[in-house]
Scaffold this motif. Structure first.
Motif, PDB file in Angstrom:
ATOM      1  N   PHE B 214       0.726  -1.233  -0.144  1.00 62.81           N
ATOM      2  CA  PHE B 214       0.118   0.001  -0.030  1.00 62.81           C
ATOM      3  C   PHE B 214       0.942   1.212   0.044  1.00 62.81           C
ATOM      4  N   GLN B 215       0.357   2.068  -0.694  1.00 61.61           N
ATOM      5  CA  GLN B 215       1.146   3.634  -0.657  1.00 61.61           C
ATOM      6  C   GLN B 215       0.791   4.332   0.533  1.00 61.61           C
ATOM      7  N   MET B 216      -0.238   4.132   1.054  1.00 61.43           N
ATOM      8  CA  MET B 216      -0.649   5.127   2.175  1.00 61.43           C
ATOM      9  C   MET B 216      -1.045   3.987   3.472  1.00 61.43           C
ATOM     10  N   PRO B 217      -0.913   4.643   4.325  1.00 53.11           N
ATOM     11  CA  PRO B 217      -1.442   3.978   5.542  1.00 53.11           C
ATOM     12  C   PRO B 217      -2.730   3.123   5.419  1.00 53.11           C
ATOM     13  N   SER B 218      -2.826   1.842   5.705  1.00 52.70           N
ATOM     14  CA  SER B 218      -3.860   0.997   4.949  1.00 52.70           C
ATOM     15  C   SER B 218      -5.002   0.967   6.052  1.00 52.70           C
ATOM     16  N   THR B 219      -4.910   1.221   7.182  1.00 50.46           N
ATOM     17  CA  THR B 219      -5.944   1.094   8.025  1.00 50.46           C
ATOM     18  C   THR B 219      -7.099   2.116   8.144  1.00 50.46           C
ATOM     19  N   TYR B 220      -7.116   2.914   7.316  1.00 47.30           N
ATOM     20  CA  TYR B 220      -7.755   4.344   7.484  1.00 47.30           C
ATOM     21  C   TYR B 220      -8.654   4.268   6.096  1.00 47.30           C
ATOM     22  N   LEU B 221      -9.745   5.198   6.193  1.00 48.44           N
ATOM     23  CA  LEU B 221     -10.524   5.745   5.213  1.00 48.44           C
ATOM     24  C   LEU B 221      -9.973   7.161   4.824  1.00 48.44           C
ATOM     25  N   HIS B 222      -9.307   7.301   3.698  1.00 39.77           N
ATOM     26  CA  HIS B 222      -8.460   8.461   3.456  1.00 39.77           C
ATOM     27  C   HIS B 222      -9.637   9.478   2.815  1.00 39.77           C
ATOM     28  N   ILE B 223      -9.553  10.767   3.181  1.00 34.11           N
ATOM     29  CA  ILE B 223     -10.558  11.971   2.813  1.00 34.11           C
ATOM     30  C   ILE B 223      -9.455  13.143   2.519  1.00 34.11           C
ATOM     31  N   TRP B 224      -9.760  13.730   1.352  1.00 30.27           N
ATOM     32  CA  TRP B 224      -9.326  14.972   1.084  1.00 30.27           C
ATOM     33  C   TRP B 224     -10.602  16.056   1.039  1.00 30.27           C
ATOM     34  N   PRO B 225     -11.189  16.582   2.220  1.00 35.80           N
ATOM     35  CA  PRO B 225     -12.201  17.412   2.079  1.00 35.80           C
ATOM     36  C   PRO B 225     -11.963  18.699   1.706  1.00 35.80           C
ATOM     37  N   ARG B 226     -12.631  19.354   0.793  1.00 40.69           N
ATOM     38  CA  ARG B 226     -12.206  20.451   0.090  1.00 40.69           C
ATOM     39  C   ARG B 226     -13.600  21.390   0.273  1.00 40.69           C
ATOM     40  N   GLY B 227     -14.348  21.261   1.074  1.00 44.74           N
ATOM     41  CA  GLY B 227     -15.584  22.040   1.205  1.00 44.74           C
ATOM     42  C   GLY B 227     -16.818  21.761   0.242  1.00 44.74           C
ATOM     43  N   ASN B 228     -16.519  22.046  -0.930  1.00 47.33           N
ATOM     44  CA  ASN B 228     -17.932  21.563  -1.812  1.00 47.33           C
ATOM     45  C   ASN B 228     -17.546  20.304  -2.506  1.00 47.33           C
ATOM     46  N   PHE B 229     -16.424  19.836  -2.492  1.00 48.37           N
ATOM     47  CA  PHE B 229     -16.024  18.521  -3.001  1.00 48.37           C
ATOM     48  C   PHE B 229     -15.069  17.995  -2.248  1.00 48.37           C
ATOM     49  N   MET B 230     -15.006  16.422  -2.691  1.00 50.54           N
ATOM     50  CA  MET B 230     -14.011  15.853  -1.817  1.00 50.54           C
ATOM     51  C   MET B 230     -13.469  14.619  -2.790  1.00 50.54           C
ATOM     52  N   LEU B 231     -12.374  13.944  -2.429  1.00 51.34           N
ATOM     53  CA  LEU B 231     -11.877  12.955  -2.869  1.00 51.34           C
ATOM     54  C   LEU B 231     -11.665  11.769  -1.618  1.00 51.34           C
ATOM     55  N   ILE B 232     -12.009  10.598  -1.814  1.00 47.48           N
ATOM     56  CA  ILE B 232     -11.724   9.627  -0.723  1.00 47.48           C
ATOM     57  C   ILE B 232     -11.026   8.360  -1.340  1.00 47.48           C
ATOM     58  N   ALA B 233     -10.471   7.470  -0.481  1.00 49.51           N
ATOM     59  CA  ALA B 233      -9.746   6.492  -0.911  1.00 49.51           C
ATOM     60  C   ALA B 233     -10.024   5.240   0.098  1.00 49.51           C
ATOM     61  N   LEU B 234     -10.433   4.082  -0.344  1.00 48.53           N
ATOM     62  CA  LEU B 234     -10.489   2.841   0.521  1.00 48.53           C
ATOM     63  C   LEU B 234      -9.628   1.809  -0.178  1.00 48.53           C
ATOM     64  N   PRO B 235      -8.925   1.216   0.769  1.00 50.04           N
ATOM     65  CA  PRO B 235      -7.912   0.033   0.483  1.00 50.04           C
ATOM     66  C   PRO B 235      -8.648  -1.375  -0.036  1.00 50.04           C
ATOM     67  N   ASN B 236      -7.660  -1.634  -0.989  1.00 45.91           N
ATOM     68  CA  ASN B 236      -8.278  -3.207  -1.799  1.00 45.91           C
ATOM     69  C   ASN B 236      -7.352  -4.309  -1.125  1.00 45.91           C
ATOM     70  N   GLN B 237      -7.821  -5.524  -1.233  1.00 48.97           N
ATOM     71  CA  GLN B 237      -6.982  -6.490  -1.103  1.00 48.97           C
ATOM     72  C   GLN B 237      -5.601  -6.573  -1.943  1.00 48.97           C
ATOM     73  N   ASP B 238      -5.802  -6.096  -2.712  1.00 53.66           N
ATOM     74  CA  ASP B 238      -4.596  -6.362  -3.931  1.00 53.66           C
ATOM     75  C   ASP B 238      -3.726  -4.918  -3.606  1.00 53.66           C
ATOM     76  N   ARG B 239      -3.822  -4.401  -2.475  1.00 50.84           N
ATOM     77  CA  ARG B 239      -3.027  -3.435  -2.370  1.00 50.84           C
ATOM     78  C   ARG B 239      -2.961  -2.155  -2.904  1.00 50.84           C
ATOM     79  N   THR B 240      -4.164  -2.082  -3.939  1.00 41.49           N
ATOM     80  CA  THR B 240      -4.460  -0.899  -4.725  1.00 41.49           C
ATOM     81  C   THR B 240      -5.500  -0.251  -3.642  1.00 41.49           C
TER      82      THR B 240
END
Lengths: 451, 451
Positions: B214-240
């Motif tokens: 994994f390229q980021m700490p895997s035990t979290y739901l990652h959020i890029w909160p930007r007010g009126n929009f956002m990006l999130i990331a959830l980990p997969n078994q295959d390290r993506t």
């Protein structure tokens, strides 16, 4: 090429209207007047040849917004003078048999008009015969629609043939259960809601008296408010009254024998029994069934520059503000103004209608829901009557500043959403008045007690 | 005659489930376990043979309600231990590139699990092979339904044949755009609303690092909160990571060239660019299109004792509380309890489900709408962080009395509507605390200044 109403030389548009009810047939006139080719498709038989279909209200109340639209096709005076019965207020029948009147507009005596659905619809259809550019197709049921392409398939209900047609613009004016709207629901990002209230309605009838005249004072909308349910009556040209009972379905279901009908009416609407007649009351009540009332909201109203919803198809409302037909007719007025403003550029017309109209029809939809509570319950309360008389006084005193809600909705062309904002502003002033009166009273008592 | 799970001798019911997605295939297992004959019809091909279809989320978060349902078919431990990636909190990526963590449950370290849709769906379908009483039909599209009679017509999408089938009970588990629900809309008194939010979503991907990890700490739901929009990331078994961008459609439409994609990400999600890779980011963004998010509410969920809606077909929600699958799985749990309670009497089961379930799914629907604002905006505000830390402290101090909203929704089986009532009660206490703190501070200042 034709010289259109606005003087421009333009190719007339080829427009299909689905639904030959009140709104569809009025819209046909307005578009024909502008020089466009109009084809009007109606699922039912020509209403001029059909007796009344139980399930659609027999009469409706016509107020200023509807009148304005009728005026633009030259039919307002005819409808009002010869075929409308003025109603100047609510005539309340109390539980104890006593009655009182709440005028709609004590200041200038404006009124709403009870008009017959069949008569008005027939008049609008007949008027279209004056135009060479309106074709009418009855007994045509819409069975398929590709709104993106502007193509429709109808089934001729009499010989089961199907017909494919195309147009520059399709207008869905086919009512609360609109087939055009059903096709529109397949569009992405189409917001939609349909909500049935827990009350149903049933129409009954008060015949003329032995003298052939109205059995009750005819210039009122009569209401028997009973808290969670109510009876209302609107006058007809033939001296009958269409009586409508609004009540929870659960209550309708319980009243299922002759005795129960008479016991129910005897308890709650005793003065209406001799007017309707015992035998007829029991027959009509047990022979009919309670029908549902639905409120529909959706957005947007258009598919690009190809299709548009108007009237009940776009915004069916519950009938308690008497604005169903009026708001549908107002759609036609607004569309006509947009055709003028954008010089028949459909893309611009449809986009502006869709972007701006929703907030007003959402507002009247919510007001109609609220008004049911007012009609069946609040009108009997002292707090309502006090507020109403203060509203009327202020309206008399400062008519340009203080227009009460019912008056702005029924007797002006102020956008519905502005009527609501107006009322919210008035409510705030009201609260301040109440606080001042409270303080003044308190101060007075204090002064008297320490003097 | 069969001996059913509850020990009663009863004729097994003949049940059709429309939709072989997560909820449909789980429901099939529960009904099969009770001894009923289950036929499962799915429009798509068997998911075990299909690569991922863009447009359906790749991974989902599994929390307590979903786990409970999986437990009842013996699959919870397998999913969690071997195929779920624990996420213990939100990992916030700030605009300036710095990060911080907001744990979901600092007290007892409960977590939600990121699970793969395809894997879980395949597992549920495979499990049904253990039961002799489940038949599965893929590539069957529902084209006609008479729900009153319990009869359906399917089109086999491969050879265009049609099949007519009948059952004692039809369960519509066919998702947000349910065909069974469409048939149900013809029923009188069916309340319905669909609302699209003005935001769309697009899925992107972060591949594993060069070390295969994994390229980021895997035990979290990652959020890029930007007010009126956002990006999130959830980990997969295959390290993506499955990365999802939520944003108004209007903004998506504006970003239509390589340069604009890179400029937009460079400005708002700079730290995500090297993780996704410039080339892949541009390709995936311009190659995809933003998809809509719809929220559906309706009532009732049943047609007499013949048909029932569950899962997204009954209550599609926006994805921001991670409760779409969990609430659908909870439907299955509740249905199973009702089958037990009413001893397979369908009329009673369907009536009780329909009468009681709506208030909880309406509640989670509203919460999910609200949580979008929390995720994309509020999580960055000091007032939110203060409230969250006080909530956590009180939860630590009096864990039985003070369960914060997110925790009651995700880590308990408390009915959703009760979670909301709980929060309202907590808000009141909070206001009182704030007033007391305010008075105390004011008193303190007063004391100090007059001393």
């Amino acid at each position: 090429m034709t010289t259109l109403q606005n003087g421009h030389q333009k190719k007339p548009l080829d427009i299909i209207i689905v639904g030959g009810g009140l709104v569809g047939s009025l819209e046909a006139l307005l578009l024909a007047k502008r020089g466009h080719r109009v084809r009007l498709y109606e699922y039912r038989e020509d209403i001029r040849r059909t007796p009344h279909v139980r399930g659609r209200s027999i009469n409706l109340s016509l107020s200023v917004r509807g009148r304005k639209a009728l005026q633009s096709v030259g039919l307002e005076q005819h409808m009002i003078r010869d075929h409308g019965i003025p109603m100047v207020g609510r005539y309340i029948h109390k539980f104890d048999g006593s009655t009182y009147v709440i005028p709609y507009d004590a200041r200038t005596n404006q009124c709403i008009y009870s008009v017959g659905r069949n008569y008005l619809n027939s008049l609008l259809l007949k008027e279209s015969e004056k135009y060479g550019n309106v074709e009418k197709y009855f007994n045509h049921k819409l069975i398929n629609a590709d709104l993106q392409k502007g193509s429709l398939t109808f089934l001729k209900t009499q010989n089961k043939e199907t017909v494919d047609v195309n147009a520059d613009l399709i207008i869905g004016a086919d009512g609360a259960y609109s087939a055009v709207r059903k096709a529109m629901m397949k569009q992405p990002l189409f917001d939609y809601s349909q909500k049935y209230i827990e009350h149903g309605y049933m129409e009954l009838c008060i015949p003329p008296g032995e003298d052939g005249e109205f059995q009750m004072p005819s210039t009122y909308l009569h209401i028997w408010p009973r808290g969670n349910f109510m009876l209302i009556a609107l006058p007809n040209q033939d001296r009958t009254w269409t009586v409508t009972l609004f009540m929870p379905f659960a209550m309708f279901n319980e009243i299922n024998t002759d005795e129960k009908v008479l016991a129910f009416f005897g308890k709650y609407f005793a003065d209406a029994i001799p007017l309707i007649g015992k035998k007829k009351l029991v027959e009509d009540f047990l022979g009919g069934s309670a029908l549902p009332l639905v409120s529909v909201k959706c957005r947007p109203y258009n598919v690009k520059d190809k299709a548009l919803l108007i009237g009940d198809a776009a915004h069916a409302v519950v009938p308690f503000y008497g604005q169903g037909m009026n708001s549908g007719f107002e759609d036609c007025t607004i569309l006509d103004e947009l055709f003028q403003k954008h010089n028949d550029d459909i893309a611009k017309i449809l986009a502006e209608f869709s972007d701006t109209r929703w907030k007003d029809v959402f507002a009247i939809s919510d007001l109609a829901m609220y008004n049911y509570i007012e009609m069946r319950d609040l009108v009997t309360r002292p707090s309502y009557l006090l507020r109403k008389s203060i509203d009327d006084f202020l309206f008399w005193l400062i008519p340009d500043l203080w227009v009460p809600l019912y008056n702005s909705v029924s007797f002006t062309n102020m956008p519905y959403s502005e009527c609501v904002r107006n009322r919210q502003w008035q409510n705030k002033i009201f609260q301040i008045i109440i606080i001042f009166v409270g303080l003044w009273t308190f101060g007075g008592i204090l002064y008297l007690s320490v003097r």
